[in-house]
Motif scaffolding. Structure first.
Motif, PDB file in Angstrom:
ATOM      1  N   ALA A 114      37.969 -49.455 -37.159  1.00 48.96           N
ATOM      2  CA  ALA A 114      37.000 -49.816 -35.752  1.00 48.96           C
ATOM      3  C   ALA A 114      37.436 -50.317 -34.868  1.00 48.96           C
ATOM      4  N   ALA A 115      38.371 -50.629 -34.816  1.00 50.68           N
ATOM      5  CA  ALA A 115      39.231 -51.248 -33.291  1.00 50.68           C
ATOM      6  C   ALA A 115      40.256 -49.900 -33.071  1.00 50.68           C
ATOM      7  N   VAL A 116      41.179 -49.284 -33.798  1.00 50.63           N
ATOM      8  CA  VAL A 116      41.704 -48.294 -33.902  1.00 50.63           C
ATOM      9  C   VAL A 116      41.039 -46.485 -33.123  1.00 50.63           C
ATOM     10  N   THR A 117      40.054 -46.432 -34.017  1.00 54.78           N
ATOM     11  CA  THR A 117      39.741 -45.459 -34.031  1.00 54.78           C
ATOM     12  C   THR A 117      38.156 -45.340 -32.302  1.00 54.78           C
ATOM     13  N   ALA A 118      38.428 -46.564 -32.024  1.00 53.38           N
ATOM     14  CA  ALA A 118      38.334 -47.535 -30.467  1.00 53.38           C
ATOM     15  C   ALA A 118      38.728 -47.028 -29.535  1.00 53.38           C
ATOM     16  N   ALA A 119      40.035 -47.106 -29.704  1.00 57.18           N
ATOM     17  CA  ALA A 119      41.501 -46.615 -28.805  1.00 57.18           C
ATOM     18  C   ALA A 119      41.677 -45.811 -28.714  1.00 57.18           C
ATOM     19  N   GLY A 120      41.000 -44.416 -30.114  1.00 54.71           N
ATOM     20  CA  GLY A 120      41.189 -42.952 -30.191  1.00 54.71           C
ATOM     21  C   GLY A 120      40.137 -42.560 -29.223  1.00 54.71           C
ATOM     22  N   LEU A 121      38.933 -43.042 -29.314  1.00 60.18           N
ATOM     23  CA  LEU A 121      37.652 -42.741 -28.480  1.00 60.18           C
ATOM     24  C   LEU A 121      38.286 -42.647 -26.757  1.00 60.18           C
ATOM     25  N   TYR A 122      38.714 -44.693 -27.067  1.00 59.45           N
ATOM     26  CA  TYR A 122      39.442 -44.423 -25.430  1.00 59.45           C
ATOM     27  C   TYR A 122      39.806 -43.179 -25.329  1.00 59.45           C
ATOM     28  N   LEU A 123      41.270 -42.504 -25.164  1.00 55.23           N
ATOM     29  CA  LEU A 123      42.248 -42.024 -25.212  1.00 55.23           C
ATOM     30  C   LEU A 123      41.446 -40.339 -24.857  1.00 55.23           C
ATOM     31  N   ILE A 124      40.105 -40.009 -26.044  1.00 55.36           N
ATOM     32  CA  ILE A 124      39.629 -38.457 -25.717  1.00 55.36           C
ATOM     33  C   ILE A 124      38.417 -39.004 -24.675  1.00 55.36           C
ATOM     34  N   ALA A 125      37.718 -40.154 -24.832  1.00 52.09           N
ATOM     35  CA  ALA A 125      36.662 -39.782 -23.298  1.00 52.09           C
ATOM     36  C   ALA A 125      37.501 -40.422 -21.562  1.00 52.09           C
ATOM     37  N   ARG A 126      38.643 -40.560 -21.989  1.00 54.47           N
ATOM     38  CA  ARG A 126      39.054 -41.460 -20.319  1.00 54.47           C
ATOM     39  C   ARG A 126      40.310 -41.233 -19.756  1.00 54.47           C
ATOM     40  N   GLY A 127      41.576 -40.595 -21.447  1.00 50.69           N
ATOM     41  CA  GLY A 127      42.822 -40.081 -20.819  1.00 50.69           C
ATOM     42  C   GLY A 127      43.267 -39.383 -20.044  1.00 50.69           C
ATOM     43  N   SER A 128      44.156 -39.204 -19.625  1.00 51.63           N
ATOM     44  CA  SER A 128      44.358 -37.883 -18.690  1.00 51.63           C
ATOM     45  C   SER A 128      45.561 -36.723 -19.495  1.00 51.63           C
ATOM     46  N   GLY A 129      44.831 -35.763 -19.885  1.00 50.49           N
ATOM     47  CA  GLY A 129      45.571 -34.699 -19.996  1.00 50.49           C
ATOM     48  C   GLY A 129      45.349 -34.592 -21.993  1.00 50.49           C
ATOM     49  N   ARG A 130      45.789 -33.467 -21.714  1.00 52.08           N
ATOM     50  CA  ARG A 130      45.908 -32.404 -23.647  1.00 52.08           C
ATOM     51  C   ARG A 130      46.364 -33.669 -24.731  1.00 52.08           C
ATOM     52  N   HIS A 131      47.680 -34.506 -23.999  1.00 53.69           N
ATOM     53  CA  HIS A 131      48.442 -35.085 -24.970  1.00 53.69           C
ATOM     54  C   HIS A 131      48.048 -36.965 -25.729  1.00 53.69           C
ATOM     55  N   HIS A 132      46.658 -37.173 -24.224  1.00 53.94           N
ATOM     56  CA  HIS A 132      46.219 -38.330 -24.674  1.00 53.94           C
ATOM     57  C   HIS A 132      45.141 -37.888 -25.601  1.00 53.94           C
ATOM     58  N   ARG A 133      44.671 -36.849 -25.375  1.00 57.27           N
ATOM     59  CA  ARG A 133      43.258 -36.213 -26.219  1.00 57.27           C
ATOM     60  C   ARG A 133      44.035 -36.075 -27.844  1.00 57.27           C
TER      61      ARG A 133
END
Length: 288
Positions: A218-237
């Motif tokens: 759940a921690a790793v998927t939460a980090a993934g969610l952070y990158l999708i929701a709050r990351g900058s650019g397609r690379h983070h998503r």
């Protein structure tokens, strides 16, 4: 004079737009909180069956089975100490993490069993003798359980208004540990009420598998969610989706006969625990 009046009206319009926007955000957050409470209420009713034996189960049998529960403190106590340290270091809210733990136990854990059974029944009907619970069933478990935990984590983050990477990780970890505790309890009671002698072996088996289990998923998927929701650019998503896929594949493989190999079991654990450690070492909210 006309210019000053125009500027004043423009500022007033902007202020009113800001107030309306804030009101909409509050309404949406209130609706999300209502959904969260409703799911929690359903979960408490569903989870009740995990603590109950059959109709003629005696008080002595309950005590024999429940006496295995304290073994789970082997990982619960260290986890709580780690979270206390992380709260002080990264200024996370202890109340948020406590709520996340309870929600993890009473929302995704409650729904997972029924959804897993429905998926297995559907695939068995569609595939007939080609269906394999060890492989097809494990794939469904890996996908459904991780989506349920991720959805709970995302809903909590939205309701609580938390935005930093460390808060995403902390809430994800606590949703996962709540799920893990409830799942372990269900395994202990399921085995123990059939045969009381199996309660302690079931508890020991669950404790032995706790290190790289649901809290890390759940921690790793939460980090993934952070990158999708709050990351900058397609690379983070892309990286965020990749982390979520990594966890689903890891969970799937862990539930297959492949995990009987100590080497593969160890590699699967490293694959989900190491990213958590790396994310907590990142300065600020840097996640790349």
């Amino acid at each position: 004079m006309d210019d000053q009046m125009g500027i004043h009206m423009e500022r007033q319009t902007d202020a009113q737009a800001g107030i309306r926007s804030e009101a909409r955000r509050r309404r949406r957050r209130l609706i999300a909180a209502g959904i969260l409470i409703l799911l929690f209420a359903f979960g408490t009713v569903i989870n009740e069956s995990d603590f109950l034996g059959r109709d003629r189960t005696t008080a002595v049998q309950y005590l024999e089975v429940y006496s295995a529960f304290p073994l789970l403190l082997v990982y619960i106590v260290p986890f709580c100490l780690v979270m206390k340290y992380l709260c002080s270091k990264y200024e996370m809210h202890k109340g948020d993490l406590l709520i996340a733990g309870f929600c993890g136990a009473f929302i995704p854990a409650a729904l997972a069993g029924n959804l897993n059974d429905a998926f297995a029944e559907m695939m068995s009907h569609l595939m007939g003798h080609l269906y394999s619970d060890a492989w097809i069933g494990s794939a469904g478990t890996g996908i459904l359980e991780e989506l349920l935990k991720l959805g709970t984590t995302g809903l909590l983050l939205y309701v609580l208004g938390r935005r930093s990477l460390k808060e995403y990780l902390g809430i994800g970890m606590c949703v996962g540990i709540g799920f893990q505790i409830e799942e372990d309890v269900s395994y202990i009671t399921d085995s123990g009420f059939q045969n009381a002698d199996q309660a302690f072996p079931a508890a020991l088996d669950r404790v032995s598998a706790c290190f790289g289990s649901h809290w890390a998923y759940a921690a790793v998927t939460a980090a993934g969610l952070y990158l999708i929701a709050r990351g900058s650019g397609r690379h983070h998503r892309r990286k965020g989706y990749g982390l979520i896929l990594l966890v689903m594949v890891d969970h799937f493989l862990y539930d297959t006969p492949l995990s009987n190999s100590l080497l593969i079991n160890g590699l699967l654990t490293v694959a989900v625990v190491l990213p958590v450690l790396l994310f907590f070492q990142k300065p600020g909210d840097e996640a790349c």
